[in-house]
Design an enzyme around this catalytic site. Structure first.
Site, PDB file in Angstrom:
ATOM      1  N   LYS A   8       0.834  -1.204   0.000  1.00  0.00           N
ATOM      2  CA  LYS A   8       0.000   0.000   0.000  1.00  0.00           C
ATOM      3  C   LYS A   8       0.868   1.253   0.000  1.00  0.00           C
ATOM      4  CE  LYS A   8      -2.953   2.766   2.953  1.00  0.00           C
ATOM      5  NZ  LYS A   8      -3.543   2.909   4.301  1.00  0.00           N
ATOM      6  N   ASP A  52      -6.635   0.413   0.590  1.00  0.00           N
ATOM      7  CA  ASP A  52      -6.851   0.552   2.027  1.00  0.00           C
ATOM      8  C   ASP A  52      -8.228  -0.017   2.356  1.00  0.00           C
ATOM      9  OD1 ASP A  52      -8.688   2.435   1.160  1.00  0.00           O
ATOM     10  OD2 ASP A  52      -8.004   4.013   2.522  1.00  0.00           O
TER      11      ASP A  52
END
Length: 214
Positions: free
Chosen positions: A125, A143
């Protein structure tokens, strides 16, 4: 307008609708260069962008580059970020990240996914945020908002962030993956809440399989 009937169709329609809803979407972390965004994104894990943005001005004033952060005392770094959750582990990761940048990458933030995730505190991420926002490269940060909306929109049934990323990537133009993620995150924060999503105000409600059911 006809409802898209495939996961890819729903993904692309989501992308188009959210372009209209959030034409100026941008990363909400404050930064001036790739190093600062990398550090800020490490700090943002399980923390709000607002809390990170309050801490980073003084942090970056004291440690403006990887070279200075790499020789920092971890306890001193902690004093700049102790308002952020998990600050002790993050301080250690920041110093370790800076050391790796200096020792292995000439003080520069690397571009490849493999190199980025080799840095302390950096997962896919964070690497995708840096690639798509600071480096202008393809990257789709996943996310909790991206995962939740992708499932509600029946784009994917996956729960694992990496599997979600790999499912979405081929559905989107490579250079627009980061923009897609930014807009989906904003939509998740402002409309498609985890609890009691505001379906009445949602631009996607005419094709979302979950609309008005939660």
């Amino acid at each position: 307008m006809a409802r898209p009937r495939t996961p890819k169709g729903r993904c692309l329609r989501t992308h188009e609708e959210l372009k209209t809803e959030y034409p100026d979407a941008e990363c909400e972390l404050d930064y001036k260069n790739a190093f600062q965004l990398l550090a800020a994104t490490i700090l943002s894990a399980q923390a709000t962008d607002v809390s990170v943005n309050k801490a980073t001005p003084d942090l970056f004033k004291r440690f403006p580059n990887p070279e200075e952060l790499s020789v920092a005392n971890v306890e001193e770094v902690e004093t700049y970020i102790n308002s952020i959750g998990l600050f002790r582990g993050k301080a250690k990761n920041l110093v370790g990240m800076a050391q790796r940048l200096v020792e292995e990458f000439d003080g520069q933030v690397p571009e490849s996914m493999g190199d980025l995730v080799s840095l302390p505190g950096v997962g896919r991420k964070t690497a995708n945020v840096v690639r798509s926002v600071a480096l202008g490269l393809p990257g789709l940060p996943v996310d909790t908002h991206v995962g939740r909306l992708a499932r509600r929109l029946a784009i994917t049934e996956e729960n694992d962030p990496v599997k979600i990323e790999l499912a979405l990537n081929p559905m989107l133009p490579a250079q627009e993956r980061g923009e897609f993620s930014l807009r989906v995150i904003l939509h998740g924060r402002r409309v498609c809440f985890a609890r009691k999503p505001n379906c009445d105000e949602c631009a996607l409600n005419y094709f979302c399989p979950s609309a008005f059911t939660l």
